[in-house]
Design a protein around this motif. Structure first.
Motif, PDB file in Angstrom:
ATOM      1  N   LEU A 103       0.808  -1.217   0.000  1.00 18.83           N
ATOM      2  CA  LEU A 103       0.000   0.000   0.000  1.00 18.83           C
ATOM      3  C   LEU A 103       0.848   1.278   0.000  1.00 18.83           C
ATOM      4  N   CYS A 134     -12.344  -0.470 -10.294  1.00 19.79           N
ATOM      5  CA  CYS A 134     -11.333  -0.616  -9.242  1.00 19.79           C
ATOM      6  C   CYS A 134      -9.915  -0.366  -9.748  1.00 19.79           C
ATOM      7  N   CYS A 135      -9.769   0.002 -11.026  1.00 20.95           N
ATOM      8  CA  CYS A 135      -8.440   0.239 -11.581  1.00 20.95           C
ATOM      9  C   CYS A 135      -8.217   1.732 -11.802  1.00 20.95           C
ATOM     10  N   VAL A 169      -7.142   3.553  -2.972  1.00 18.78           N
ATOM     11  CA  VAL A 169      -6.352   2.311  -2.915  1.00 18.78           C
ATOM     12  C   VAL A 169      -6.283   1.767  -1.482  1.00 18.78           C
ATOM     13  N   MET A 172      -9.412  -0.169  -1.140  1.00 17.31           N
ATOM     14  CA  MET A 172      -9.257  -1.449  -1.840  1.00 17.31           C
ATOM     15  C   MET A 172      -8.420  -2.417  -1.006  1.00 17.31           C
ATOM     16  N   ASN A 173      -7.369  -1.901  -0.399  1.00 12.14           N
ATOM     17  CA  ASN A 173      -6.503  -2.720   0.442  1.00 12.14           C
ATOM     18  C   ASN A 173      -7.276  -3.283   1.622  1.00 12.14           C
ATOM     19  N   ARG A 177      -7.945  -6.378  -1.599  1.00 19.58           N
ATOM     20  CA  ARG A 177      -7.405  -6.319  -2.955  1.00 19.58           C
ATOM     21  C   ARG A 177      -5.894  -6.100  -2.919  1.00 19.58           C
ATOM     22  N   ASN A 179      -2.603  -4.522  -4.540  1.00 18.03           N
ATOM     23  CA  ASN A 179      -2.193  -3.430  -5.422  1.00 18.03           C
ATOM     24  C   ASN A 179      -1.112  -3.922  -6.380  1.00 18.03           C
ATOM     25  N   CYS A 193      -3.589  -1.195 -10.362  1.00 19.11           N
ATOM     26  CA  CYS A 193      -4.816  -1.986 -10.259  1.00 19.11           C
ATOM     27  C   CYS A 193      -5.001  -2.552  -8.851  1.00 19.11           C
ATOM     28  N   SER A 194      -6.238  -2.950  -8.575  1.00 17.43           N
ATOM     29  CA  SER A 194      -6.591  -3.597  -7.308  1.00 17.43           C
ATOM     30  C   SER A 194      -7.068  -5.001  -7.643  1.00 17.43           C
ATOM     31  N   CYS A 262       2.620  -8.288  -1.013  1.00 15.25           N
ATOM     32  CA  CYS A 262       1.490  -7.356  -1.168  1.00 15.25           C
ATOM     33  C   CYS A 262       1.224  -6.563   0.100  1.00 15.25           C
TER      34      CYS A 262
END
Length: 289
Positions: A103, A134-135, A169, A172-173, A177, A179, A193-194, A262
């Motif tokens: 992240l 989500c991108c 993001v 998303m994290n 998701r 990254n 992207c996620s 990640c």
């Protein structure tokens, strides 16, 4: 550092080199034309060229002694192809590898990118026919998206301020998701992207077939057992099968060989017991990308 950092990082990680986001770089590698062809035919990029070798599945083909290894090497070479620039085929995703980023690094990427446009995920559109904005598209890709309506979210193309993008993001994290940052093509950087297995095409062909469309990150996760309370919050966060929770020890175990860096386990841990460590700090992992 990975091979991309040595080639295109200017002494830093490749995705933190501001030169790789410049319009001049995009023009030099023909990014606008490349990206338009790649996204226009995205549904066929992975499936047609991998499954299209024969009528049988890639798992069977890759398991054939000698021949299978040759096919896998040949297909993996597409993603890392850099030259000749004009000969790179976007329909094979040549020169379009990505890498997992934690992240913090993802948010540093957003400080370099401009403009930042939220778009529908090409992979989810391909695999499930759904729209999932989500991108995040940068520069040349953001310019091409208006020509490709299926990637424009239902509420319209949304340009984000860098602070809004950072919050996005992070959200998303929190949702689990991964990254990932993408060349479009090498060395120009076009997207963050996620991703989520198995819907992400690149993650799936990497994990299922060992094809190098997606590289491991610059880090691996490490647990500090003196801080871990055994709450198990991290147990379900890993998409790569690297983290398992051992009941006997009441602690997580992270297989560094499987870790993609990640950092989802790091951001989930309420005790701050997991940290990211430079992959190259471990001699056995310095060539594991």
């Amino acid at each position: 550092m990975c091979e991309w950092c040595y080639k295109h990082g200017a002494g830093k990680k490749w995705y933190l080199n501001s030169k790789n986001y410049l319009e001049e770089t995009a023009e030099a590698v023909g990014a606008h034309e490349y990206i338009y062809e790649l996204w226009k035919h995205f549904e066929k990029v992975y499936l047609q060229k991998i499954f299209g070798i024969s009528t049988r599945g890639p798992g069977y083909k890759f398991s054939i002694p000698v021949v299978g290894r040759a096919i896998k090497w040949y297909i993996s070479s597409w993603f890392t192809k850099e030259k000749p620039l004009k000969g790179r085929s976007p329909r094979r995703a040549e020169g379009h590898p990505g890498q997992v980023v934690p992240l913090g690094d993802a948010q540093q990427v957003l400080e370099l990118a401009d403009p930042i446009l939220k778009v529908n995920c090409a992979c989810r559109h391909m695999t499930r026919g759904i729209e999932d904005p989500c991108c995040l598209a940068f520069g040349a890709l953001a310019e091409m998206v208006p020509k490709l309506p299926r990637y424009i979210p239902e509420r319209g193309a949304e340009q984000l301020h860098v602070d809004e993008a950072k919050d996005f993001v992070e959200k998303m994290n929190r949702g689990g998701r991964v990254n990932t940052v993408w060349f479009g093509p090498v060395p120009y950087i076009a997207a963050l992207c996620s991703c989520e297995y198995p819907e992400c095409a690149a993650t799936r062909i990497r994990l299922d077939y060992g094809l190098n469309a997606l590289y491991k990150g610059e880090y691996v996760a490490k647990v500090d057992f003196s801080k871990c309370t055994g709450c198990g919050t991290c147990a379900s966060r890993c998409q790569f099968g690297a983290l398992t929770f051992t009941d006997a020890m009441n602690r997580p175990f992270i297989d560094a060989w499987k870790c993609y860096g990640c950092g989802l386990c790091v951001t989930a841990c309420p005790e701050g017991a997991i940290e990211m460590v430079d992959r190259t700090a471990f001699p056995a992992l310095k060539d594991e990308w």
